[in-house]
Design a protein around this motif. Structure first.
Motif, PDB file in Angstrom:
ATOM      1  N   MET A   1       0.831  -1.178   0.000  1.00  0.00           N
ATOM      2  CA  MET A   1       0.000   0.000   0.000  1.00  0.00           C
ATOM      3  C   MET A   1       0.877   1.243   0.000  1.00  0.00           C
ATOM      4  SD  MET A   1      -3.072  -0.529   2.608  1.00  0.00           S
ATOM      5  CE  MET A   1      -4.476  -1.383   2.011  1.00  0.00           C
ATOM      6  N   ALA A   2       0.406   2.248  -0.672  1.00  0.00           N
ATOM      7  CA  ALA A   2       1.116   3.513  -0.717  1.00  0.00           C
ATOM      8  C   ALA A   2       0.134   4.615  -1.045  1.00  0.00           C
ATOM      9  CB  ALA A   2       2.230   3.450  -1.768  1.00  0.00           C
ATOM     10  N   ARG A   3       0.635   5.821  -1.098  1.00  0.00           N
ATOM     11  CA  ARG A   3      -0.215   6.982  -1.368  1.00  0.00           C
ATOM     12  C   ARG A   3      -1.046   6.789  -2.641  1.00  0.00           C
ATOM     13  NH1 ARG A   3      -0.520  12.290   0.422  1.00  0.00           N
ATOM     14  NH2 ARG A   3       1.183  11.943   1.869  1.00  0.00           N
ATOM     15  N   ARG A   4      -0.500   6.096  -3.622  1.00  0.00           N
ATOM     16  CA  ARG A   4      -1.239   5.887  -4.876  1.00  0.00           C
ATOM     17  C   ARG A   4      -2.496   5.041  -4.658  1.00  0.00           C
ATOM     18  NH1 ARG A   4       3.146   2.470  -5.107  1.00  0.00           N
ATOM     19  NH2 ARG A   4       2.614   0.269  -5.217  1.00  0.00           N
ATOM     20  N   ASP A   5      -2.576   4.331  -3.531  1.00  0.00           N
ATOM     21  CA  ASP A   5      -3.730   3.489  -3.231  1.00  0.00           C
ATOM     22  C   ASP A   5      -4.871   4.248  -2.559  1.00  0.00           C
ATOM     23  OD1 ASP A   5      -2.509   1.091  -4.198  1.00  0.00           O
ATOM     24  OD2 ASP A   5      -1.317   1.026  -2.360  1.00  0.00           O
ATOM     25  N   LEU A   6      -4.668   5.517  -2.268  1.00  0.00           N
ATOM     26  CA  LEU A   6      -5.697   6.293  -1.587  1.00  0.00           C
ATOM     27  C   LEU A   6      -6.906   6.494  -2.502  1.00  0.00           C
ATOM     28  CD1 LEU A   6      -3.532   9.047   0.133  1.00  0.00           C
ATOM     29  CD2 LEU A   6      -4.480   6.981   1.171  1.00  0.00           C
ATOM     30  N   SER A   7      -8.082   6.316  -1.941  1.00  0.00           N
ATOM     31  CA  SER A   7      -9.321   6.475  -2.708  1.00  0.00           C
ATOM     32  C   SER A   7      -9.855   7.899  -2.656  1.00  0.00           C
ATOM     33  CB  SER A   7     -10.390   5.522  -2.173  1.00  0.00           C
ATOM     34  OG  SER A   7     -10.862   5.980  -0.911  1.00  0.00           O
ATOM     35  N   GLY A   8      -9.392   8.665  -1.688  1.00  0.00           N
ATOM     36  CA  GLY A   8      -9.927  10.005  -1.485  1.00  0.00           C
ATOM     37  C   GLY A   8     -11.031  10.038  -0.444  1.00  0.00           C
ATOM     38  N   ALA A   9     -11.311   8.917   0.184  1.00  0.00           N
ATOM     39  CA  ALA A   9     -12.360   8.856   1.207  1.00  0.00           C
ATOM     40  C   ALA A   9     -11.976   9.626   2.459  1.00  0.00           C
ATOM     41  CB  ALA A   9     -12.665   7.404   1.563  1.00  0.00           C
ATOM     42  N   VAL A  10     -10.685   9.846   2.649  1.00  0.00           N
ATOM     43  CA  VAL A  10     -10.200  10.598   3.800  1.00  0.00           C
ATOM     44  C   VAL A  10      -9.375  11.763   3.276  1.00  0.00           C
ATOM     45  CG1 VAL A  10      -8.827  10.524   5.921  1.00  0.00           C
ATOM     46  CG2 VAL A  10     -10.128   8.497   5.217  1.00  0.00           C
ATOM     47  N   ASP A  11      -9.695  12.956   3.761  1.00  0.00           N
ATOM     48  CA  ASP A  11      -8.930  14.153   3.416  1.00  0.00           C
ATOM     49  C   ASP A  11      -7.863  14.325   4.486  1.00  0.00           C
ATOM     50  OD1 ASP A  11      -7.877  16.617   2.841  1.00  0.00           O
ATOM     51  OD2 ASP A  11      -9.790  17.686   2.868  1.00  0.00           O
ATOM     52  N   PHE A  12      -6.700  13.769   4.241  1.00  0.00           N
ATOM     53  CA  PHE A  12      -5.651  13.767   5.251  1.00  0.00           C
ATOM     54  C   PHE A  12      -5.108  15.155   5.543  1.00  0.00           C
ATOM     55  CE2 PHE A  12      -5.749   9.356   3.827  1.00  0.00           C
ATOM     56  CZ  PHE A  12      -5.880   8.731   5.058  1.00  0.00           C
ATOM     57  N   ALA A  13      -5.401  16.122   4.691  1.00  0.00           N
ATOM     58  CA  ALA A  13      -4.994  17.505   4.973  1.00  0.00           C
ATOM     59  C   ALA A  13      -5.678  18.013   6.240  1.00  0.00           C
ATOM     60  CB  ALA A  13      -5.308  18.403   3.788  1.00  0.00           C
ATOM     61  N   VAL A  14      -6.903  17.573   6.484  1.00  0.00           N
ATOM     62  CA  VAL A  14      -7.625  17.937   7.703  1.00  0.00           C
ATOM     63  C   VAL A  14      -6.838  17.462   8.915  1.00  0.00           C
ATOM     64  CG1 VAL A  14      -9.726  17.479   9.046  1.00  0.00           C
ATOM     65  CG2 VAL A  14      -9.889  17.935   6.594  1.00  0.00           C
ATOM     66  N   LEU A  15      -6.451  16.217   8.894  1.00  0.00           N
ATOM     67  CA  LEU A  15      -5.713  15.637  10.011  1.00  0.00           C
ATOM     68  C   LEU A  15      -4.329  16.269  10.144  1.00  0.00           C
ATOM     69  CD1 LEU A  15      -5.386  13.558  12.259  1.00  0.00           C
ATOM     70  CD2 LEU A  15      -4.722  11.895  10.516  1.00  0.00           C
TER      71      LEU A  15
END
Length: 117
Positions: A1-15
């Protein structure tokens, strides 16, 4: 798994805004989210007396990490009556699974960054 696997379901900028971009804190918060999910997800069933409490708790945790779709699904399920809740709880479980996959991919990315020094 890596950043390319992100679906966009979580906006990690918030965190990352909340944690000041500190990987160790971000990873700890994501770990706590995973623990909350494991603790409360078995109660996402109307046969469980505390199903609304579970949805409410997951909603708060989701909002804290930027999982807005999950938080929305939780809010909808939480405000429903018991008779209409089962398909809404299915949606919560689906959104939780997607968010957890993003969390796992992002935590993996954090781990890789720490290895690079």
């Amino acid at each position: 798994m890596a950043r390319r696997d992100l679906s966009g379901a979580v906006d990690f900028a918030v965190l990352e805004r909340m944690t000041g971009g500190q990987d160790a804190i971000t990873d700890e918060v994501l770990g706590l989210f995973g623990q909350q999910a494991a603790l409360w997800s078995p109660m996402l069933d109307v046969r469980e007396e505390g199903w609304r409490d579970a949805v409410h708790t997951i909603r708060g945790a989701a909002s804290g990490i930027g999982a807005d779709q999950l938080a929305e699904a939780c809010q909808t399920a939480e405000s429903s009556d018991k008779a209409g809740a089962p398909p809404l709880l299915d949606r919560v479980r689906d959104q939780l699974e997607i968010a957890l996959a993003d969390v796992a991919a992002f935590r993996h990315e954090i781990m890789l960054r720490s290895l690079r020094g």
